[in-house]
Design a protein around this motif. Sequence first.
Motif, short mmCIF file in Angstrom:
data_model
loop_
_atom_site.label_atom_id
_atom_site.label_comp_id
_atom_site.label_asym_id
_atom_site.label_seq_id
_atom_site.Cartn_x
_atom_site.Cartn_y
_atom_site.Cartn_z
N GLU A 289 0.84 -1.20 0.00
CA GLU A 289 0.00 0.00 0.00
C GLU A 289 0.87 1.25 0.00
OE1 GLU A 289 -2.54 -0.29 3.36
OE2 GLU A 289 -3.68 -2.00 2.59
N VAL A 290 1.92 1.26 0.83
CA VAL A 290 2.84 2.40 0.87
C VAL A 290 3.52 2.56 -0.49
CG1 VAL A 290 4.94 3.32 1.93
CG2 VAL A 290 3.20 2.21 3.35
N TYR A 291 3.89 1.44 -1.11
CA TYR A 291 4.50 1.47 -2.44
C TYR A 291 3.59 2.20 -3.43
CZ TYR A 291 5.11 -0.56 -7.14
OH TYR A 291 5.21 -0.75 -8.50
N ARG A 292 2.32 1.88 -3.41
CA ARG A 292 1.39 2.49 -4.36
C ARG A 292 1.08 3.94 -3.99
NH1 ARG A 292 0.06 -1.42 -7.64
NH2 ARG A 292 0.03 -3.59 -6.94
N GLU A 293 0.96 4.22 -2.70
CA GLU A 293 0.52 5.55 -2.27
C GLU A 293 1.66 6.57 -2.17
OE1 GLU A 293 -1.44 4.85 1.41
OE2 GLU A 293 -3.09 3.71 0.51
N ARG A 294 2.87 6.10 -1.87
CA ARG A 294 3.97 7.04 -1.67
C ARG A 294 5.05 6.93 -2.74
NH1 ARG A 294 4.98 9.25 3.20
NH2 ARG A 294 6.26 10.60 1.87
N ILE A 295 5.43 5.71 -3.09
CA ILE A 295 6.56 5.54 -4.01
C ILE A 295 6.15 5.81 -5.45
CG2 ILE A 295 8.25 3.88 -4.90
CD1 ILE A 295 8.23 2.55 -2.13
N LEU A 296 5.05 5.21 -5.89
CA LEU A 296 4.61 5.43 -7.27
C LEU A 296 4.16 6.87 -7.48
CD1 LEU A 296 2.66 2.18 -8.24
CD2 LEU A 296 4.98 2.85 -8.86
N THR A 297 3.43 7.42 -6.52
CA THR A 297 2.93 8.79 -6.68
C THR A 297 4.06 9.81 -6.66
OG1 THR A 297 2.50 8.92 -4.30
CG2 THR A 297 0.67 8.26 -5.70
N ALA A 298 5.23 9.40 -6.12
CA ALA A 298 6.38 10.29 -6.14
C ALA A 298 7.10 10.25 -7.49
CB ALA A 298 7.35 9.92 -5.01
N GLY A 299 6.61 9.40 -8.39
CA GLY A 299 7.17 9.34 -9.74
C GLY A 299 8.26 8.32 -9.94
N HIS A 300 8.47 7.44 -8.97
CA HIS A 300 9.50 6.41 -9.13
C HIS A 300 8.96 5.28 -10.01
CE1 HIS A 300 12.07 8.41 -6.31
NE2 HIS A 300 11.09 8.46 -5.42
N PRO A 301 9.84 4.62 -10.77
CA PRO A 301 9.38 3.59 -11.72
C PRO A 301 8.73 2.41 -11.01
CG PRO A 301 11.77 3.57 -11.53
CD PRO A 301 11.30 4.79 -10.82
N PRO A 302 7.70 1.84 -11.61
CA PRO A 302 7.05 0.68 -10.99
C PRO A 302 7.91 -0.57 -11.09
CG PRO A 302 6.11 1.10 -13.15
CD PRO A 302 7.06 2.23 -12.88
N VAL A 303 7.67 -1.49 -10.18
CA VAL A 303 8.26 -2.81 -10.24
C VAL A 303 7.13 -3.79 -10.53
CG1 VAL A 303 10.25 -2.33 -8.78
CG2 VAL A 303 8.08 -3.00 -7.72
N GLU A 304 7.47 -5.03 -10.82
CA GLU A 304 6.45 -6.00 -11.17
C GLU A 304 6.67 -7.32 -10.45
OE1 GLU A 304 7.44 -7.82 -15.30
OE2 GLU A 304 8.16 -5.73 -15.36
N ARG A 305 5.63 -8.10 -10.34
CA ARG A 305 5.76 -9.42 -9.75
C ARG A 305 6.44 -10.34 -10.76
NH1 ARG A 305 2.45 -10.55 -5.25
NH2 ARG A 305 0.97 -8.91 -4.73
N TYR A 306 7.54 -10.93 -10.38
CA TYR A 306 8.25 -11.82 -11.28
C TYR A 306 7.74 -13.25 -11.11
CZ TYR A 306 11.84 -9.03 -13.59
OH TYR A 306 12.50 -8.15 -14.41
N ASP A 307 7.10 -13.76 -12.13
CA ASP A 307 6.63 -15.14 -12.14
C ASP A 307 7.27 -15.80 -13.35
OD1 ASP A 307 5.35 -17.51 -11.77
OD2 ASP A 307 3.41 -16.83 -12.53
N LEU A 308 8.52 -16.20 -13.20
CA LEU A 308 9.32 -16.68 -14.33
C LEU A 308 10.02 -17.97 -13.96
CD1 LEU A 308 10.56 -16.09 -17.15
CD2 LEU A 308 12.36 -14.82 -15.96
N ASP A 309 9.85 -18.99 -14.82
CA ASP A 309 10.57 -20.25 -14.65
C ASP A 309 11.91 -20.09 -15.35
OD1 ASP A 309 11.58 -22.81 -14.65
OD2 ASP A 309 9.65 -23.77 -15.08
N VAL A 310 12.88 -19.62 -14.60
CA VAL A 310 14.18 -19.27 -15.19
C VAL A 310 14.87 -20.48 -15.79
CG1 VAL A 310 16.43 -18.26 -14.73
CG2 VAL A 310 14.42 -17.37 -13.56
N ASP A 311 14.86 -21.60 -15.07
CA ASP A 311 15.57 -22.79 -15.57
C ASP A 311 14.99 -23.28 -16.88
OD1 ASP A 311 17.27 -22.74 -13.41
OD2 ASP A 311 16.06 -24.12 -12.21
N THR A 312 13.66 -23.28 -16.98
CA THR A 312 13.02 -23.73 -18.22
C THR A 312 13.32 -22.79 -19.37
OG1 THR A 312 11.22 -24.82 -17.02
CG2 THR A 312 10.80 -24.24 -19.32
#
Length: 255
Positions: free
Chosen positions: A199-222
Amino acid sequence: MRQTNALQALRDWSTPGRRADLVAAAWLEGETRVAVLAEAARTTRHTIYADLKSRGITPADRPKGTPMTAITIDGLTGAHLDTEGTTILEMVRAYAAKNGTDGIGDFESNLVRLSYALGAYNLIAAAQAAEQSARRDRDRALHLVELQWEALSTATAWHAAHHAYVVAVDAARTAIATWAAAARAAVDAGWFPVSQAEEVYRERILTAGHPPVERYDLDVDTESARLRDALDQAHEHRARLAGQTLTAAPTGAAR
């Protein structure tokens, strides 16, 4: 309909100025290395400069790349919550001196949550930036393999050109492994561990203009195994073709 769409896409590619549009789009998305753009477009650096100029872009004004650095909000980074506790305590004392003790509990709780969210964000963002950089290098290395293989068809110094191709294949294997390590680190960085931090990420970090991050759901080995197997299979097939070329070549040719 699918055939019509395919033909339309082909016509669109051949439309005058289309390459320049794509070059400019890649530049504006952050790829400001002219050599990389030239490789991707299968053209020369001179042409890339001309394409950029035609779209009002001056390569000399390219932004200077900087490594991912920890962001700061209200003097906090969350890098070391234990250490930052001293900073938070000083801020709480300053708040109390100015406003009294009314609301001081909420003020302190908000600072702790902000510090916790910043710590998670900076860890996630740094790992994902490293993965994305390694991904770009991986894709470039794989593309260079194709360019070096195509160059063999018209190479006058065939052995030298073939060696360049073999070196490109080896570099691509290394790039895949490097990307896989960075991708695993990005996956391991995870996500915000508690809902309040998100919630703090969305309300304070994103609104301050910092780049978004994403949920990584990646099968790296495959994914890394798929890329490596595709590279190796193509290389084995090409090695057989190259062997036939050498066998058929007259003595003293293909040098």
